[in-house]
Design a protein around this motif. Sequence first.
Motif, PDB file in Angstrom:
ATOM      1  N   ASP A  61       1.054  -7.915 -11.813  1.00 48.61           N
ATOM      2  CA  ASP A  61       0.695  -9.224 -12.384  1.00 48.61           C
ATOM      3  C   ASP A  61       1.312 -10.362 -11.577  1.00 48.61           C
ATOM      4  N   LEU A  62       2.568 -10.185 -11.150  1.00 51.08           N
ATOM      5  CA  LEU A  62       3.242 -11.184 -10.322  1.00 51.08           C
ATOM      6  C   LEU A  62       2.486 -11.397  -9.020  1.00 51.08           C
ATOM      7  N   ALA A  63       2.113 -10.303  -8.376  1.00 52.72           N
ATOM      8  CA  ALA A  63       1.386 -10.398  -7.105  1.00 52.72           C
ATOM      9  C   ALA A  63       0.042 -11.078  -7.300  1.00 52.72           C
ATOM     10  N   GLU A  64      -0.647 -10.707  -8.351  1.00 50.61           N
ATOM     11  CA  GLU A  64      -1.987 -11.254  -8.603  1.00 50.61           C
ATOM     12  C   GLU A  64      -1.958 -12.740  -8.944  1.00 50.61           C
ATOM     13  N   SER A  65      -0.919 -13.181  -9.654  1.00 50.89           N
ATOM     14  CA  SER A  65      -0.895 -14.569 -10.098  1.00 50.89           C
ATOM     15  C   SER A  65      -0.070 -15.496  -9.207  1.00 50.89           C
ATOM     16  N   PHE A  66       0.833 -14.944  -8.378  1.00 56.19           N
ATOM     17  CA  PHE A  66       1.746 -15.803  -7.633  1.00 56.19           C
ATOM     18  C   PHE A  66       1.812 -15.513  -6.135  1.00 56.19           C
ATOM     19  N   LEU A  67       1.829 -14.251  -5.745  1.00 57.23           N
ATOM     20  CA  LEU A  67       2.032 -13.917  -4.337  1.00 57.23           C
ATOM     21  C   LEU A  67       0.745 -13.936  -3.520  1.00 57.23           C
ATOM     22  N   ALA A  68      -0.381 -13.650  -4.148  1.00 62.24           N
ATOM     23  CA  ALA A  68      -1.656 -13.581  -3.426  1.00 62.24           C
ATOM     24  C   ALA A  68      -2.655 -14.565  -4.017  1.00 62.24           C
ATOM     25  N   ASN A  69      -3.484 -15.108  -3.153  1.00 62.12           N
ATOM     26  CA  ASN A  69      -4.636 -15.891  -3.588  1.00 62.12           C
ATOM     27  C   ASN A  69      -5.802 -14.908  -3.632  1.00 62.12           C
ATOM     28  N   THR A  70      -6.097 -14.380  -4.802  1.00 61.83           N
ATOM     29  CA  THR A  70      -7.059 -13.284  -4.912  1.00 61.83           C
ATOM     30  C   THR A  70      -8.492 -13.683  -4.603  1.00 61.83           C
ATOM     31  N   VAL A  71      -8.747 -14.961  -4.409  1.00 57.75           N
ATOM     32  CA  VAL A  71     -10.076 -15.387  -3.977  1.00 57.75           C
ATOM     33  C   VAL A  71     -10.306 -14.960  -2.525  1.00 57.75           C
ATOM     34  N   ILE A  72      -9.244 -15.062  -1.706  1.00 59.05           N
ATOM     35  CA  ILE A  72      -9.395 -14.760  -0.278  1.00 59.05           C
ATOM     36  C   ILE A  72      -8.492 -13.627   0.212  1.00 59.05           C
ATOM     37  N   GLU A  73      -7.596 -13.114  -0.655  1.00 61.07           N
ATOM     38  CA  GLU A  73      -6.649 -12.089  -0.227  1.00 61.07           C
ATOM     39  C   GLU A  73      -6.690 -10.866  -1.137  1.00 61.07           C
ATOM     40  N   ASP A  74      -6.436  -9.712  -0.534  1.00 63.81           N
ATOM     41  CA  ASP A  74      -6.213  -8.460  -1.258  1.00 63.81           C
ATOM     42  C   ASP A  74      -4.729  -8.151  -1.180  1.00 63.81           C
ATOM     43  N   PHE A  75      -4.241  -7.331  -2.116  1.00 68.21           N
ATOM     44  CA  PHE A  75      -2.840  -6.942  -2.052  1.00 68.21           C
ATOM     45  C   PHE A  75      -2.671  -5.507  -2.521  1.00 68.21           C
ATOM     46  N   THR A  76      -1.575  -4.895  -2.062  1.00 67.56           N
ATOM     47  CA  THR A  76      -1.188  -3.569  -2.526  1.00 67.56           C
ATOM     48  C   THR A  76       0.260  -3.642  -2.984  1.00 67.56           C
ATOM     49  N   VAL A  77       0.582  -2.814  -3.963  1.00 72.41           N
ATOM     50  CA  VAL A  77       1.942  -2.718  -4.492  1.00 72.41           C
ATOM     51  C   VAL A  77       2.364  -1.268  -4.343  1.00 72.41           C
ATOM     52  N   ARG A  78       3.563  -1.052  -3.760  1.00 76.56           N
ATOM     53  CA  ARG A  78       4.051   0.317  -3.604  1.00 76.56           C
ATOM     54  C   ARG A  78       5.560   0.339  -3.687  1.00 76.56           C
ATOM     55  N   VAL A  79       6.088   1.463  -4.119  1.00 84.34           N
ATOM     56  CA  VAL A  79       7.526   1.667  -4.143  1.00 84.34           C
ATOM     57  C   VAL A  79       7.923   2.253  -2.801  1.00 84.34           C
ATOM     58  N   GLU A  80       8.921   1.671  -2.177  1.00 79.76           N
ATOM     59  CA  GLU A  80       9.383   2.160  -0.882  1.00 79.76           C
ATOM     60  C   GLU A  80      10.431   3.237  -1.118  1.00 79.76           C
ATOM     61  N   GLU A  81      10.274   4.341  -0.430  1.00 85.57           N
ATOM     62  CA  GLU A  81      11.191   5.468  -0.579  1.00 85.57           C
ATOM     63  C   GLU A  81      12.566   5.126  -0.034  1.00 85.57           C
ATOM     64  N   ALA A  82      13.588   5.813  -0.510  1.00 85.58           N
ATOM     65  CA  ALA A  82      14.971   5.548  -0.104  1.00 85.58           C
ATOM     66  C   ALA A  82      15.147   5.679   1.401  1.00 85.58           C
ATOM     67  N   ALA A  83      14.517   6.670   2.031  1.00 86.76           N
ATOM     68  CA  ALA A  83      14.646   6.854   3.478  1.00 86.76           C
ATOM     69  C   ALA A  83      14.066   5.659   4.226  1.00 86.76           C
ATOM     70  N   GLU A  84      12.973   5.098   3.707  1.00 86.97           N
ATOM     71  CA  GLU A  84      12.360   3.940   4.354  1.00 86.97           C
ATOM     72  C   GLU A  84      13.244   2.716   4.212  1.00 86.97           C
ATOM     73  N   VAL A  85      13.927   2.606   3.078  1.00 84.27           N
ATOM     74  CA  VAL A  85      14.769   1.436   2.820  1.00 84.27           C
ATOM     75  C   VAL A  85      15.948   1.401   3.775  1.00 84.27           C
ATOM     76  N   THR A  86      16.564   2.563   4.034  1.00 78.12           N
ATOM     77  CA  THR A  86      17.750   2.595   4.875  1.00 78.12           C
ATOM     78  C   THR A  86      17.427   2.737   6.354  1.00 78.12           C
ATOM     79  N   GLY A  87      16.279   3.311   6.691  1.00 76.34           N
ATOM     80  CA  GLY A  87      15.927   3.514   8.099  1.00 76.34           C
ATOM     81  C   GLY A  87      15.231   2.303   8.667  1.00 76.34           C
ATOM     82  N   ALA A  88      15.440   2.066   9.939  1.00 75.88           N
ATOM     83  CA  ALA A  88      14.782   0.960  10.624  1.00 75.88           C
ATOM     84  C   ALA A  88      13.901   1.501  11.727  1.00 75.88           C
ATOM     85  N   VAL A  89      12.785   0.842  11.943  1.00 74.33           N
ATOM     86  CA  VAL A  89      11.874   1.228  13.029  1.00 74.33           C
ATOM     87  C   VAL A  89      12.341   0.505  14.280  1.00 74.33           C
ATOM     88  N   LYS A  90      12.459   1.236  15.379  1.00 76.13           N
ATOM     89  CA  LYS A  90      12.901   0.628  16.636  1.00 76.13           C
ATOM     90  C   LYS A  90      11.773   0.571  17.614  1.00 76.13           C
TER      91      LYS A  90
END
Length: 90
Positions: A61-90
């Motif tokens: 709901d936050l993304a739909e009403s505040f983060l994205a302009n749904t007239v011109i933008e699409d959005f996805t919501v996902r939970v980031e896994e712990a390994a992704e949170v601590t690891g960095a892409v080089k």
Amino acid sequence: MARVVVDVMLKPEILDPQGQAVQRALPRLGFEGISDVRQGKRFELEVDGPVDEAALARIHDLAESFLANTVIEDFTVRVEEAAEVTGAVK
């Protein structure tokens, strides 16, 4: 604490001048073979407590009403896994 990521992108039918500018610059910078570039936004939300269905629904709901302009933008919501949170892409 968990991280939820909201990715916001222009809908495919919407022109993306910033993406087009990057695409045109790539060959001059030595990057060949890139046929399209689309620019978007990424929001990382640190959530206190568990990320259950209710929390994801509130973030959607936050993304739909505040983060994205749904007239011109699409959005996805996902939970980031712990390994992704601590690891960095080089």
